[in-house]
Design a protein around this motif. Structure first.
Motif, PDB file in Angstrom:
ATOM      1  N   VAL A 101       0.834  -1.204   0.000  1.00 46.36           N
ATOM      2  CA  VAL A 101       0.000   0.000   0.000  1.00 46.36           C
ATOM      3  C   VAL A 101       0.866   1.250   0.000  1.00 46.36           C
ATOM      4  O   VAL A 101       0.588   2.230  -0.708  1.00 46.36           O
ATOM      5  N   THR A 102       1.929   1.230   0.786  1.00 44.26           N
ATOM      6  CA  THR A 102       2.841   2.375   0.835  1.00 44.26           C
ATOM      7  C   THR A 102       3.477   2.636  -0.520  1.00 44.26           C
ATOM      8  O   THR A 102       3.552   3.790  -0.979  1.00 44.26           O
ATOM      9  N   SER A 103       3.928   1.583  -1.177  1.00 43.54           N
ATOM     10  CA  SER A 103       4.532   1.734  -2.507  1.00 43.54           C
ATOM     11  C   SER A 103       3.526   2.262  -3.518  1.00 43.54           C
ATOM     12  O   SER A 103       3.840   3.140  -4.336  1.00 43.54           O
ATOM     13  N   ALA A 104       2.301   1.743  -3.451  1.00 40.87           N
ATOM     14  CA  ALA A 104       1.268   2.174  -4.390  1.00 40.87           C
ATOM     15  C   ALA A 104       0.913   3.641  -4.183  1.00 40.87           C
ATOM     16  O   ALA A 104       0.755   4.398  -5.160  1.00 40.87           O
ATOM     17  N   MET A 105       0.798   4.079  -2.947  1.00 40.06           N
ATOM     18  CA  MET A 105       0.465   5.478  -2.680  1.00 40.06           C
ATOM     19  C   MET A 105       1.595   6.411  -3.093  1.00 40.06           C
ATOM     20  O   MET A 105       1.368   7.489  -3.637  1.00 40.06           O
ATOM     21  N   GLY A 106       2.825   5.976  -2.842  1.00 36.19           N
ATOM     22  CA  GLY A 106       3.959   6.789  -3.258  1.00 36.19           C
ATOM     23  C   GLY A 106       4.031   6.924  -4.769  1.00 36.19           C
ATOM     24  O   GLY A 106       4.279   8.017  -5.301  1.00 36.19           O
ATOM     25  N   ALA A 107       3.758   5.818  -5.470  1.00 32.45           N
ATOM     26  CA  ALA A 107       3.783   5.844  -6.933  1.00 32.45           C
ATOM     27  C   ALA A 107       2.679   6.736  -7.477  1.00 32.45           C
ATOM     28  O   ALA A 107       2.897   7.511  -8.424  1.00 32.45           O
ATOM     29  N   ALA A 108       1.483   6.659  -6.875  1.00 34.53           N
ATOM     30  CA  ALA A 108       0.363   7.463  -7.354  1.00 34.53           C
ATOM     31  C   ALA A 108       0.552   8.945  -7.048  1.00 34.53           C
ATOM     32  O   ALA A 108       0.188   9.810  -7.849  1.00 34.53           O
TER      33      ALA A 108
END
Length: 277
Positions: A101-108
């Motif tokens: 989730v952290t990686s996805a939010m950072g990417a978005a």
């Protein structure tokens, strides 16, 4: 998942999420991250977007960690004795989805594509964060229990009236009645009645009443030498708590010394008549 386990998990989640201390801790952590702006968010995001980023990220990760910890606490209850160990194990498993989730939010948010190394780093960070969230959850849950809040997980209420020294159970007797050791010290009187309540058992003693997370069959097995009888699939009554038997339209019930009534099922009717006439 079995329905009783789901019910107990939902009750424990309710106990956690309604705790003011947990929400105060959550707000403090979010504010610290907002002001400090770690991981480059201070330089790359304005004040309001930065607050929104950390608020959403922490809400998602805390929810994952707490849900996983409480779920593990319910599923592993009969395999691992320590509640804290069960919850920490569940929180450890939550490290993987928290990292993703952290990686996805950072990417978005920053329009970047995370590398495998970035994702692994986020998972490792998520593991340690989930352990921290679990510790905070455990501390909050115990604080709630200590304050004797009325809750599905643990309920205690005095029966009323003055308690005499005769109501107290000697330490030697407590050792022979393991069920009493599950109760708060203030409620460890003579066992009078057990009643099923979903996946819980309500224990009534001469000192008080408490709802504990224990199967009815297991509770009966922990009564030791206390004289009494199971009168229904959901009720057990001690000899000392029976006033008399009530009979009406072919059905029988038990009138208790405190004025309450307990139904008697046909399976146990003969034994009840033989024991209490």
């Amino acid at each position: 998942m079995k329905r009783p386990c789901l019910q107990s998990t939902l009750r424990e989640l309710h106990l956690v999420v309604k705790a003011p201390r947990l929400w105060a801790t959550f707000a403090t952590v979010v504010l610290v991250f907002w002001v400090v702006g770690p991981y480059g968010t201070l330089e790359r995001l304005a004040a309001v977007p930065r607050l929104g980023f950390w608020l959403v990220l922490h809400a998602a990760t805390w929810a994952i960690a707490i849900t996983s910890a409480v779920l593990a606490n319910g599923l592993l209850r009969e395999r691992i004795a320590s509640g804290f160990a069960r919850m920490m194990l569940g929180a450890g498993v939550a490290g993987v989805p928290i990292g993703l989730v952290t990686s996805a939010m950072g990417a978005a948010t920053f329009s970047v594509t995370p590398t495998t190394g970035d994702i692994l780093a986020d998972i490792i960070t998520g593991f340690f964060l989930s352990q921290l969230f679990c510790v905070l959850t455990w501390m909050t849950t115990n604080a709630q229990a200590a304050q004797q809040l009325t809750d599905a997980s643990i309920v205690a209420s005095p029966l009323g009236g003055d308690q005499t020294p005769a109501d107290a159970v000697p330490e030697t007797e407590k050792g022979r009645v393991p069920l009493l050791l599950r109760l708060k010290p203030a409620n460890r009187g003579q066992p009078l009645r057990l009643t099923v309540s979903d996946h819980y058992t309500e224990v009534t003693t001469s000192a008080g009443r408490e709802l504990i997370l224990l199967r009815f069959a297991d509770a009966l097995g922990e009564l030791g030498p206390v004289p009494g009888l199971q009168v229904h699939r959901s009720h057990w009554v001690a000899d000392a708590h029976v006033a008399r038997i009530l009979r009406e339209n072919g059905r029988i019930a038990i009138l208790l010394n405190d004025g309450g009534e307990v139904p008697v099922s046909r399976t146990y009717a003969a034994a009840v008549r033989q024991r209490w006439g």
